[in-house]
Design an enzyme around this catalytic site. Structure first.
Site: not given
Ligand code: MIC
Ligand code: SF4
Length: 753
Positions: A95-96, A160, A448, A643, A645
């Site tokens: 999805d990312h 995630d 976010r 995140s 990550r």
């Molecule tokens: C996000 O919302 O910041 C992400 C991208 O989903 C991350 C995961 C990532 O950095 O791959 C998260 O929230 O953990």
């Molecule tokens: Fe994707 Fe993270 Fe955004 Fe949700 S908050 S849509 S998992 S990047």
């Protein structure tokens, strides 16, 4: 192993006796959170009572979920763990990596092409090790999990931070780094500090313009981005029972923004309706059979102050719609105060883009309510003034809302449907003109809104709200519009008002989908080959990190003293860098490039102590590495917020940073650092942060007697010949100290395998 009703039956068979056992050792009525946690203790932990906020506990989660951007590193680690199959049902979700530019179909086919190597890798590792694989276009991890895998009373970890979304269906679902996922897939217990408990009592009932999203926008304003750290938030009360399961999911999802370990609602009629509506009446029937164990004890909810560490009460009947932002998700404004805030702060009132959807807000209810406003715009001859995009959370939702005509309605309003993917929410947005860095405003139904997150432009003021408010403001094209009180001028020059949004929690004709995008793994994966080209710039097999050398660390350089907010987006930026998530060397070139250097207030500009010249952070660190010199990073409060990550921990580890010393950490990041064999330390006296100077040479003392609860000493030798010794606290337990000594947690697993 993907849809495992047998697994759920096993879990449910044990829940009543495990909860009874817990009640005996705890000796008082239990919250829902405690029930599920105690029901998932690992064998070694069973039979004990744990102290909130202090005891480390081993749990046995039922499931693992991974998204593509984090799964690569998780699975590269798992490949080294020496197992032939995953030990618990696990899934991967693509999805990312899909960039939003033109619209769903074109963007998706472009992504499939661009990311072919990564998708092929993830598909083949999944196939080999028994992991369910959701192809690109299938949807966003948390929505797909809610529709297919979340179950009341279960425990899941996911790579995630918004994994808690499944708390809407009564599951303890926690965001972790890939190394934690690797442990659980390898059959090891999963460790967490027993959380503190925050109770949120919801009274009354939502109506009109207010949506479930407003509950968490309000809670974020109360608790701030740090307020939930180390805690699980449990929602209860008559108001909780009135919310749809997907609305509850929205609230739990965005609980990540207050740093909460997770959030949860109890099992109720709405959960049962959602399970049945998504083809899982069998699970609803099983849950009904143990319903009293899937909610907190009545004594707890009658006197919450006695059982929770903190209690918040919100009356849904009085709750106003909220808009949070800009730049941080906890700056909460009730809509009635928002217009004045926009004017007073000089935020751009003209709204350029409204974006709805994402894992946070893309349920059938969300889309149908937003569509009711879009329909009004058409009927009342209002031309939407802002650009408007819709990101469905899953193919099942997309197919169903298309069938029910909502996508056509958005189309008439000028909306663009994007792929079922993260897209703009994670900086995968080819927003034309963003490179000009003009000051502008956008509003999203995401969770976010850190600077640069959506489009890379530091001057984009991003606000977060419900899909309903996003849609109304996009129609108005104006952030100062309050749909509850204001009118708009239509194309015929008349003043018109938007009526309250209306929608349906679940589709009356049921959900439908032609191809959900799921690929089951091979029954026997032993002959499946996983290929990683040695010349790939997207994927790189991992080498083990070196073990600790057995002595105190001396002569370290200060890489950067980061000032203010330093989220994982600052440490390991997403957007264009997402393509290197499977290649540690390449992605390390983004290390800390967003962090503000406290000495010159600049980003990506630090003093190289070997040459005296200022250079980019990654290049400077590579110079230290080449010279065989270690370094440390100093940071502020809530370092590593955001995140899950683990790249934010692996990059410094890979490039030779030895310790991160900060005022405080976000939970997932602290664990990620420990797992990778780094020293995650906090100032015993936060004011010591001010003592650290740009040219300091640093020693870390006490490592040969490194023990739980015993502080370390960090000596800063200043250029003028003086020095300061800083007491550095840590939260390592004995097992975590072993990770440090071995060089990483994975090194230990490998040694055992
Ligand atoms: C996000 O919302 O910041 C992400 C991208 O989903 C991350 C995961 C990532 O950095 O791959 C998260 O929230 O953990
Ligand atoms: Fe994707 Fe993270 Fe955004 Fe949700 S908050 S849509 S998992 S990047």
């Amino acid at each position: 192993m993907a849809f495992d009703i047998e697994m759920i039956k096993e879990v449910y068979a044990q829940i009543p006796s495990r909860i009874e056992a817990a009640r005996k050792v705890v000796g008082k009525p239990l919250t829902l959170t405690e029930k599920i946690l105690y029901a998932h203790l690992s064998e070694g932990a069973a039979g004990q009572a744990f102290k909130r906020g202090t005891s480390y506990v081993d749990f046995q989660p039922d499931r693992v979920a991974m998204q593509d951007a984090t799964a690569q590193m998780a699975l590269l680690q798992f490949m080294q763990a020496g197992r032939s199959q995953v030990a618990v049902p696990s899934t991967v979700h693509c999805d990312h990596l899909i960039q939003a530019e033109i619209g769903a179909d074109k963007d998706l086919s472009k992504a499939k092409d661009k990311n072919k190597e990564v998708y092929d890798f993830l598909a083949s590792v999944s196939n080999k090790y028994g992991i369910g694989f959701w192809k690109p276009g299938a949807g966003i991890i948390h929505q797909v999990v809610l529709e297919n895998y979340a179950f009341p009373g279960g425990m899941m970890i996911g790579t995630d931070s918004h994994t808690p979304n499944a708390g809407g269906l009564g599951m303890i679902a926690i965001g972790v780094g890939g190394a934690d996922a690797c442990d659980v897939m390898a059959g090891l217990p999963w460790e967490l500090k027993f959380p503190k408990l925050i109770g949120v009592k919801l009274t009354g009932k939502l109506s009109g313009w207010t949506a479930a999203k407003d509950v968490i926008l309000k809670v974020a304003g109360i608790l701030t981005v740090k307020g939930g750290t180390g805690a699980i938030v449990e929602y209860f009360g008559e108001g909780a029972r009135s919310l749809s399961a997907t609305g509850k999911g929205t609230i739990c999802n965005m609980g990540a923004e207050i740093g909460a370990t997770t959030s949860i609602f109890g099992y109720d009629e709405k959960s049962a309706a959602y399970l049945s509506g998504t083809g899982r009446s069998d699970i609803a029937a099983l849950a009904n059979g143990i319903a009293e164990h899937l909610t907190g004890d009545s004594e707890v909810y009658a006197n919450p102050e006695q059982y929770f560490d903190q209690v918040i009460e919100i009356n849904l009947s009085e709750l106003e719609p909220h808009v949070n932002g800009p730049f941080t998700p906890d700056l909460a404004w009730p809509i009635s105060k928002f217009a004045a805030a926009v004017r007073e702060n000089g935020w751009p009132a003209k709204l350029d883009v409204g974006l709805i959807g994402s894992c946070t807000n893309s349920s059938y209810e969300d889309i149908s309510r937003a569509a009711s406003l879009a329909q009004q715009a058409v009927d009342k001859k209002l031309v939407a003034k802002s650009e408007y995009t819709i990101t469905p959370g899953s193919e099942q939702v997309r197919f169903t809302v298309a069938r029910d005509g909502f996508l056509d309605t958005f189309d008439k309003m000028g909306g663009v449907v994007l792929a079922n993917a993260c897209g703009p929410c994670i900086g995968q947005w080819a927003r034309h003109g963003a490179e000009k860095q003009e000051k502008n405003s956008i509003i999203t139904s995401f969770n976010r809104n850190f600077a640069k997150r959506a489009d890379g432009n530091p001057n984009t003021h991003a606000f977060v709200a419900s899909p309903e408010i996003v849609t109304a403001l996009a129609i108005a094209g104006d952030l100062t519009f309050n749909p509850l009180t204001d009118t708009l001028t239509n194309s015929e020059g008349n003043q018109v008002r938007l009526d309250e949004p209306r929608g349906l929690e679940l589709p009356t004709k049921g959900f439908a989908v032609e191809d959900a995008g799921y690929q089951a793994p091979a029954a026997d994966g032993s002959t499946v080959q996983v290929l990683v080209s040695p010349t790939s710039d997207r994927l790189q097999l991992l080498d083990s990190f070196a073990a600790w050398e057995g002595v105190d660390l001396t002569g370290l350089k200060l890489l950067i003293k980061a000032k203010g907010k330093c989220t994982t987006d600052h440490i390991s930026m997403a957007g264009p860098w997402l393509k290197y998530r499977g290649h540690l060397d390449n992605i390390s070139n983004n290390m800390l490039i967003g962090a503000v250097n406290a000495f010159n207030e600049a980003t990506n500009s630090v003093k190289n102590q070997l040459t005296g010249a200022y250079g980019e952070v990654p290049a400077t660190q590579r110079a230290y590495k080449a010279a065989g010199i270690g370094s440390i990073v100093v940071g502020d409060e809530n370092y590593g917020e955001g995140s899950s990550r683990e790249h934010a921990a692996m990059e410094p580890r890979f490039l030779g940073v030895r310790a991160i010393l900060v005022k405080s950490f976000a939970r997932i990041h602290e664990t990620n650092l420990k797992k990778q064999g780094m020293l995650a330390l906090t100032f015993a006296n936060p004011a010591d942060y001010d003592l650290i100077q740009e040219n300091d040479v640093i020693d870390i003392k006490g490592l040969t007697t490194f023990a739980p609860g015993k502080a370390l000493e960090v000596v800063f030798h200043h250029a003028d010949g003086t020095s300061h010794t800083v007491v550095a606290n840590h939260t390592y337990n004995q097992g975590q100290i072993e990770w440090f000594k071995a060089g990483s947690a994975l090194n230990l697993i490998k040694a055992k395998a």
